[in-house]
Design an enzyme around this catalytic site. Structure first.
Site, short mmCIF file in Angstrom:
data_model
loop_
_atom_site.label_atom_id
_atom_site.label_comp_id
_atom_site.label_asym_id
_atom_site.label_seq_id
_atom_site.Cartn_x
_atom_site.Cartn_y
_atom_site.Cartn_z
N ASP A 187 -8.04 -5.32 -0.41
CA ASP A 187 -8.53 -6.11 -1.54
C ASP A 187 -8.27 -7.60 -1.38
O ASP A 187 -8.92 -8.43 -2.02
CB ASP A 187 -7.88 -5.62 -2.84
N HIS B 106 0.83 -1.19 0.00
CA HIS B 106 0.00 0.00 0.00
C HIS B 106 0.87 1.24 0.00
O HIS B 106 1.93 1.24 0.62
CB HIS B 106 -0.92 0.01 1.24
N1 COA Z 1 4.15 -7.75 -4.19
C1 COA Z 1 5.50 -7.75 -4.24
N2 COA Z 1 6.26 -6.63 -4.14
C2 COA Z 1 5.62 -5.47 -3.99
C3 COA Z 1 4.22 -5.40 -3.93
C4 COA Z 1 3.48 -6.59 -4.04
N3 COA Z 1 2.15 -6.59 -3.99
N4 COA Z 1 3.84 -4.11 -3.77
C5 COA Z 1 4.95 -3.39 -3.75
N5 COA Z 1 6.04 -4.20 -3.87
C6 COA Z 1 7.45 -3.80 -3.82
C7 COA Z 1 7.86 -3.12 -5.13
O1 COA Z 1 8.36 -4.06 -6.04
C8 COA Z 1 8.87 -2.13 -4.66
O2 COA Z 1 10.09 -2.81 -4.43
P1 COA Z 1 11.50 -2.06 -4.74
O3 COA Z 1 11.58 -0.97 -3.70
O4 COA Z 1 12.53 -3.12 -4.58
O5 COA Z 1 11.40 -1.52 -6.13
C9 COA Z 1 8.35 -1.69 -3.29
O6 COA Z 1 7.57 -2.79 -2.82
C10 COA Z 1 7.50 -0.42 -3.35
O7 COA Z 1 6.52 -0.60 -4.37
P2 COA Z 1 5.89 0.57 -5.23
O8 COA Z 1 5.19 0.00 -6.41
O9 COA Z 1 6.92 1.63 -5.46
O10 COA Z 1 4.85 1.16 -4.18
P3 COA Z 1 3.65 2.12 -4.52
O11 COA Z 1 3.38 2.86 -3.27
O12 COA Z 1 3.92 2.90 -5.76
O13 COA Z 1 2.47 1.10 -4.89
C11 COA Z 1 0.73 -0.45 -4.71
C12 COA Z 1 1.51 0.68 -4.00
C13 COA Z 1 -0.53 -0.72 -3.90
C14 COA Z 1 0.34 0.00 -6.11
C15 COA Z 1 1.62 -1.71 -4.76
O14 COA Z 1 1.91 -2.14 -3.46
C16 COA Z 1 0.98 -2.82 -5.58
O15 COA Z 1 1.15 -2.85 -6.81
N6 COA Z 1 0.24 -3.74 -4.92
C17 COA Z 1 -0.49 -4.76 -5.65
C18 COA Z 1 -1.78 -4.18 -6.18
C19 COA Z 1 -2.77 -3.87 -5.09
O16 COA Z 1 -2.99 -4.66 -4.19
N7 COA Z 1 -3.40 -2.68 -5.18
C20 COA Z 1 -4.47 -2.27 -4.26
C21 COA Z 1 -4.01 -1.19 -3.32
S1 COA Z 1 -5.25 -0.90 -2.09
#
Ligand code: COA
Length: 383
Positions: free
Chosen positions: A317, A261
């Site tokens: 979710d 998140h």
């Molecule tokens: N599974 C594995 N690794 C994950 C992850 C997941 N669900 N979510 C984030 N990470 C990792 C990323 O690869 C990144 O690693 P790095 O620092 O080595 O590059 C780090 O955690 C930060 O991720 P980032 O995408 O930059 O965070 P964000 O704040 O931009 O994104 C989300 C947040 C929610 C989009 C992201 O956690 C995600 O894609 N989750 C899955 C989709 C989801 O559940 N969305 C609903 C949100 S309520």
């Protein structure tokens, strides 16, 4: 990006709000001052709608009046029903919802009236009609006739009635009610921000909600429940959860949908509540298998240094997919269910934005070329 700024507007505050606050470091969420745990334990979705719209919990009389008005708005205009019948059955339910909400705006003579009274009327209309649209579409695409809404049931029970054509059990109604309470608002998330951006241009509420639905659809936001459900099914097919985790997540670097998140760096309080409800409601064999898969996968992530270092926990979710599946929601209908709840928050934010509006207009950091010389078309070569 300028050095002091993070991509994705991370940490940027775009408005004052009295509606909800996410305490990301301690895993707490409040709506208008009330802890989400208390609301999930005691409130009906309609009480939460009232709270978000008017800033206080309703009295019995106020709640009864709201329910009466929701009932009176739940039926779809014949042209909306007719249009639903003409949509291709292969369309994604979120695309259907986006289009149908836009059409509701076409039938509203006050669509361009942006006064607060008109906006509350639109908020009420959409909160009442979105469940009817979703239930009608779920049936129409299977060749079944829609079931008319009843005026003796609360919103959660009425939706399940319209969806299945029979009354749901109290446990199913309770699980859906809690789901709706938990997803009604969540700070300045992407779809809420989208609705405020449209409103800031003095765009009408229907335009703002249609845009918000588009924003919610993506798998990084509301679409994650659908993606999580598909992933649980895939994991269930693998030789073991551990093998899937090692191969897909550790070796291939796939994300676990429904985890992580932007704001929570502690467990999402909504996930724990939904996990309890998933356990309470999960009776049928296949549903239990998927809950078991989800729990095992969560345990593997919680013990894995990569997930621990990045504070990646199950978000709302993750277990909402299991709860929705258990009450008979098709996987591709899960994100519309999110919209059914979040309409409460979106509309409250739109009213709040109108009350203290300034155009939301950020800037980009231009990194392209400058001072290029014009080349006549006959002299241009493709690169
Ligand atoms: N599974 C594995 N690794 C994950 C992850 C997941 N669900 N979510 C984030 N990470 C990792 C990323 O690869 C990144 O690693 P790095 O620092 O080595 O590059 C780090 O955690 C930060 O991720 P980032 O995408 O930059 O965070 P964000 O704040 O931009 O994104 C989300 C947040 C929610 C989009 C992201 O956690 C995600 O894609 N989750 C899955 C989709 C989801 O559940 N969305 C609903 C949100 S309520």
């Amino acid at each position: 990006m300028a050095e002091e700024q993070k991509k994705g507007l991370e940490g940027v505050v775009i408005a004052d709000t009295r509606l909800s606050k996410v305490f990301g470091d301690i895993g707490k969420l409040i709506y208008c001052g009330y802890d989400i745990r208390d609301l999930a334990a005691h409130a009906s979705f309609e009480e939460v709608v009232f709270l978000l719209w008017y800033g206080a919990l309703p009295t019995q009389q106020q709640l009864a009046r709201l329910q009466e008005r929701l009932h009176s708005e739940a039926t779809l205009h014949p042209t909306v029903l007719q249009a639903l019948k003409s949509y291709p059955t292969s369309a994604h339910p979120m695309a259907v919802l986006r289009t149908a909400v836009s059409q509701i705006g076409l039938n509203d003579p006050a669509a361009e009236d942006n006064s607060q009274d008109a906006n509350y009327r639109k908020a009420l209309r959409l909160t009442a009609k979105i469940p009817t649209i979703i239930a009608a579409w779920a049936r129409l695409r299977e060749g079944k006739e829609p079931v008319a809404p009843r005026d003796d049931l609360g919103l959660a029970a009425n939706f399940l009635w319209m969806l299945h054509g029979h009354e749901a059990t109290p446990a199913e109604v309770d699980a859906l009610n809690v789901y709706l309470v938990l997803l009604a608002d969540h700070g300045m998330n992407a779809s809420t921000f989208t609705s405020r951006v449209v409103t800031s241009t003095e765009g009408d509420m229907y335009s703002a909600i249609v845009a918000a639905i588009g924003s919610l659809k993506g798998p990084k936001h509301g679409g994650a429940n659908e993606a999580a459900m598909r992933m649980f099914r895939e994991v269930a097919e693998a030789p073991s959860v551990r093998e899937w985790f090692d191969h897909e997540v550790k070796d291939k670097g796939r994300r676990i949908m429904g985890m992580g998140h932007r704001v929570y760096k502690a467990p999402d309080p909504r996930a724990a509540i939904l996990k309890e409800h998933a356990n309470a409601i999960c009776g049928a064999k296949e549903k239990c298998v998927l809950l078991g898969v989800a729990e095992q996968l969560e345990d593997l992530a919680l013990a894995d240094p990569y997930f621990v270092e990045r504070n990646l926990y199950a978000n709302v979710d993750y277990y909402s997919a299991i709860v929705l599946d258990a009450i008979g929601i098709e996987t591709d209908m899960m994100t519309p269910m999110f919209a059914m709840s979040r309409i409460a928050g979106w509309s409250a934010h739109i009213v709040e934005q109108w009350n203290d509006n300034r155009l939301i207009r950020p800037r980009g950091n231009y990194i392209g070329a400058v001072d290029l010389h014009w080349t006549p078309i006959e002299d241009r070569r493709s690169e």
